[in-house]
Design a protein around this motif. Structure first.
Motif, PDB file in Angstrom:
ATOM      1  N   UNK A 133      12.441  31.005 -58.065  1.00 18.06           N
ATOM      2  CA  UNK A 133      12.220  32.439 -58.272  1.00 18.06           C
ATOM      3  C   UNK A 133      12.410  33.182 -56.952  1.00 18.06           C
ATOM      4  N   UNK A 134      12.886  34.414 -57.049  1.00 11.46           N
ATOM      5  CA  UNK A 134      13.122  35.237 -55.865  1.00 11.46           C
ATOM      6  C   UNK A 134      12.227  36.466 -55.905  1.00 11.46           C
ATOM      7  N   UNK A 135      11.560  36.733 -54.787  1.00  8.24           N
ATOM      8  CA  UNK A 135      10.742  37.936 -54.650  1.00  8.24           C
ATOM      9  C   UNK A 135      11.196  38.672 -53.402  1.00  8.24           C
ATOM     10  N   UNK A 136      11.539  39.950 -53.548  1.00 10.23           N
ATOM     11  CA  UNK A 136      11.954  40.753 -52.403  1.00 10.23           C
ATOM     12  C   UNK A 136      11.169  42.038 -52.356  1.00 10.23           C
ATOM     13  N   UNK A 153      19.192  31.972 -59.821  1.00  8.23           N
ATOM     14  CA  UNK A 153      17.747  32.191 -59.716  1.00  8.23           C
ATOM     15  C   UNK A 153      17.128  32.122 -61.106  1.00  8.23           C
ATOM     16  N   UNK A 154      15.868  31.687 -61.182  1.00  8.28           N
ATOM     17  CA  UNK A 154      15.174  31.598 -62.467  1.00  8.28           C
ATOM     18  C   UNK A 154      14.510  32.915 -62.835  1.00  8.28           C
ATOM     19  N   UNK A 155      13.991  33.628 -61.840  1.00  5.64           N
ATOM     20  CA  UNK A 155      13.318  34.907 -62.034  1.00  5.64           C
ATOM     21  C   UNK A 155      13.597  35.774 -60.805  1.00  5.64           C
ATOM     22  N   UNK A 156      13.444  37.091 -60.994  1.00  8.17           N
ATOM     23  CA  UNK A 156      13.657  38.026 -59.898  1.00  8.17           C
ATOM     24  C   UNK A 156      12.570  39.090 -59.947  1.00  8.17           C
ATOM     25  N   UNK A 157      11.884  39.274 -58.815  1.00 13.40           N
ATOM     26  CA  UNK A 157      10.857  40.311 -58.702  1.00 13.40           C
ATOM     27  C   UNK A 157      11.217  41.194 -57.513  1.00 13.40           C
ATOM     28  N   UNK A 158      11.302  42.498 -57.752  1.00 10.93           N
ATOM     29  CA  UNK A 158      11.659  43.466 -56.715  1.00 10.93           C
ATOM     30  C   UNK A 158      10.490  44.425 -56.518  1.00 10.93           C
TER      31      UNK A 158
END
Length: 254
Positions: A133-136, A153-158
């Motif tokens: 998972x990616x968090x930015x 990526x499996x998930x993306x949080x912005x």
């Protein structure tokens, strides 16, 4: 009178050109504010095998199929997020990237260089964990969305995301042709339409750095059903991480 007017015009032109030259030369100093690493011992650091510099990553190793990669803001020491992230995400291995010039990383930050390091980090992490998972956050939202457009990526949080730094810079300096001057544009809107993984945008209601309209404009670029948006009431750009909803919402996006 005519000479005085000419003198005023020449002075105005000189000031305009001088400020423009300063913006052109020192533009990256207005975007990136490197911070030293405050938390973690050397055994909590992973050094990426990039060819030109030493790139440091604060880590919480974990033998788990799940991993989280975090990209911070333009003046953030990402190591400070390690304790809270370790508690909030007990089933994820954690990888927090120190941009070039930040923490123990060498070199100078730029959009191209940071993306290069992000790709190298993802490739390394993905060999160890099947679900990444990616968090930015803030500046890092532009890194995370570009990475998600190029890697599985499996998930993306912005968090406190923007539509485009170029757009924000043009509004900040409307009398200059910023489009032709800016090197690091971070045009997140270009990548949103190709994102297919579940995506969460976390917006600060009273964000004084990234205008609300910029986050909303980015949200509108995603395909229907891909992204959802959550607003943390009363929060600002810099205090959103201290709100009780912050980590809960990130967890909901993973």
């Amino acid at each position: 009178m005519a000479r005085s007017l000419i003198g005023i015009v020449l002075l105005a032109v000189a000031l305009y050109l001088g400020l423009g030259a300063a913006l052109l030369v020192f533009q990256r100093s207005l975007i990136y504010f490197p911070q030293p690493r405050a938390i973690g011992s050397p055994d909590r650091l992973l050094m990426l095998p990039v060819t030109d510099e030493r790139i440091a990553v604060t880590v919480r190793p974990l033998a788990s199929p799940k991993a989280l990669i975090y990209f911070g803001g333009n003046a953030e020491d990402v190591s400070r997020s390690l304790p809270d992230f370790a508690e909030a995400f007990p089933d994820h291995a954690l990888y927090l990237l120190h941009y070039r010039g930040f923490g123990d990383s060498t070199g100078n930050p730029s959009e191209a260089a940071i993306l290069q390091d992000a790709l190298a980090l993802f490739d390394k992490v993905h060999t160890l964990h099947g679900e990444v998972a990616l968090v930015g956050r803030s500046l890092g939202s532009g890194v995370a969305i570009q990475l998600a457009s190029q890697r599985p990526a499996a998930r993306l949080v912005l968090v406190t995301p923007y539509n485009s730094i170029l757009e924000l810079a043009q509004r900040q300096f409307p009398i200059y042709p910023v489009r032709w001057m800016l090197k690091d544009r971070y045009e997140s809107w270009r990548y949103a339409p190709v994102i297919t993984v579940p995506t969460l945008l976390i917006v600060a209601e009273r964000d004084e750095v990234i205008p609300r309209w910029s986050s909303e404009k980015l949200f509108a670029q995603f395909r229907s059903g891909v992204a959802r948006r959550e607003v943390i009431p009363g929060s600002g750009h810099n205090d959103i991480g201290g709100r009780t909803e912050y980590l809960r919402l990130i967890r909901s996006g993973l």
